[in-house]
Enzyme design. Structure first.
Site, PDB file in Angstrom:
ATOM      1  CG  ASP A 159      -0.387  -0.073   2.429  1.00 40.35           C
ATOM      2  OD1 ASP A 159       0.645  -0.751   2.635  1.00 40.35           O
ATOM      3  OD2 ASP A 159      -0.442   0.641   3.453  1.00 40.35           O
ATOM      4  CD  GLU A 219       3.842   0.663   6.925  1.00 39.32           C
ATOM      5  OE1 GLU A 219       4.498   0.988   7.990  1.00 39.32           O
ATOM      6  OE2 GLU A 219       3.630   1.346   6.117  1.00 39.32           O
TER       7      GLU A 219
END
Ligand SMILES: [Zn+2]
Length: 408
Positions: A96, A162
């Site tokens: 991400d 994350e």
């Protein structure tokens, strides 16, 4: 000798590494909290790339999340079998990225239309965490192309979520029992521009949101309302002052040696100048030295908001967005730290130091689970900024370090 062959092979793969990084940047993987649709598209592209790279096994551990249109947040593990499977070498990177921020600030490329300029790849996610993701992938690809077999099985984990707390990412994987206490774990999601710093500890992370509710009225009659913006600013300033005064200690082992308490995001309020705002919202990002108890810090914050409620008559709510207490112990002499120090010396001639940083990487979750993960990479620290970039040289050199490391 063997490592020199690997380093040469990685040099040969440079153009392919750049192309791979650019292809991945083109697929925005923004979490639903930040208005995105998650990582699925990027994960599917990555799986194709992994299949072509010759990994022995590729697994998916999706975490269900109905907010993403695919209904899932993907976590991928790609294995390269070693002589033994007893103690695995993990390199953990995240799929991400954060949103681009103000688009007009992007002058070197559009956020998701990467450009290669002066040997730098520009685009959102180029440094965080694309560079390391690609470097780890190509370290293994080079090993496979030379027909080598590492001593220990190498597992590359590519995780979701994350940037927003890792619930659907590394925490999901840890919950599946995939990691063992003596596994060797590297999280290349932080570091310095010379690559000479290995992070073995991090600060606790505390993110919260303060909402102040007053009474919205015409600005010419403030006495009939309650200005939530004024109270909100006063609360924020009082918190800022209290936190810095109460928690001032320094620890030189950390980069930024003290705790940080920063008011960051501010939510938009009224649309006109002549309206007394009835609501005010401000966010704080705090990175706290492990010696302080996060719950104690939190109770001090609540004390301040309660005082302001009483004094002003406004309603003040506190919402916790993230609370990660860092373990106080850290281990600069863990097996993985020692092997990484050796690999850095061998691949780059670097005599690396060890210490702590501001925190908030996947490594915190491993440390909490009692596994001494290290954070290392070579980056200019342009993550989350406009014109984020990755230096091609850093990507290639870090791939060499990963190759030397997992072959050790
Ligand atoms: Zn990152």
């Amino acid at each position: 000798m063997q490592n020199q062959r690997l380093f040469n092979e990685i040099d040969q793969l440079q153009t392919e590494m750049v192309d791979t990084l650019m292809a991945l940047i083109r697929l925005p993987a923004i979490g639903p909290e930040n208005g995105g649709d998650g990582e699925n598209q990027k994960a599917e592209k990555l799986i194709q790339i992994l299949q072509d790279a010759g990994f022995d096994k590729i697994e998916r551990y999706d975490a269900e999340d109905s907010r993403a249109s695919s209904g899932k947040r993907p976590n991928i593990i790609a294995y390269c079998r070693g002589e033994t499977d007893a103690k695995r070498f993990w390199i953990v990177t995240h799929l991400d990225v954060v949103p681009p921020g103000e688009e007009q600030m992007w002058t070197m490329s559009k956020p998701f239309e990467p450009q290669l300029k002066d040997n730098r790849v520009y685009g959102r996610g180029a440094e965080d965490n694309g560079q390391s993701l690609v470097a780890s992938l190509f370290a293994v690809k080079a090993i496979k192309r030379l027909g080598l077999k590492p001593k220990r099985t190498v597992a590359l984990a590519f995780v979701a979520d994350e940037e927003q707390g890792s619930t659907w990412g590394v925490q999901h994987l840890i919950g599946k029992g995939l990691f063992k206490k003596d596994d060797l774990i590297v999280v290349p999601d932080g570091g310095g521009s010379d690559g000479g710093f290995i992070e073995v500890a991090e600060k606790s992370v505390l993110w919260f949101k303060i909402c102040t509710f007053g009474k919205q009225v015409h600005a010419s009659l403030p006495n009939t309302g309650l200005n939530a913006h004024r109270v909100g600013m006063q609360v924020a300033l009082a918190l800022d002052k209290m936190l810095h005064e109460k928690y001032p200690l320094k620890d030189e082992q950390f980069d930024v040696p003290w705790s940080t308490f920063e008011p960051t995001k501010k939510e938009k309020n009224v649309d006109a100048v002549n309206i007394i705002p009835g609501e005010d919202t401000v966010y704080f990002d705090c990175r706290i030295l492990p010696r302080y108890n996060v719950d104690e810090v939190l109770s001090q914050i609540k004390r301040v908001t309660a005082e302001f409620e009483k004094e002003t008559g406004a309603k003040i709510t506190l919402e916790l967005l993230q609370k990660q207490a860092a373990p106080e112990t850290n281990d600069g002499n863990s097996h993985v730290a020692i092997l990484l120090k050796k690999a850095l010396w061998e691949a780059r001639g670097l005599d690396a130091g060890v210490g702590g940083i501001g925190g908030g990487t996947c490594a915190a979750f491993f440390r909490k689970a009692g596994i001494p993960a290290v954070v290392w990479s070579t980056v200019d620290e342009v993550a989350h900024q406009p014109n984020e970039y990755s230096k091609v040289e850093n990507m290639v050199n870090d791939a060499k370090v990963f190759a030397a490391l997992v072959m050790s």
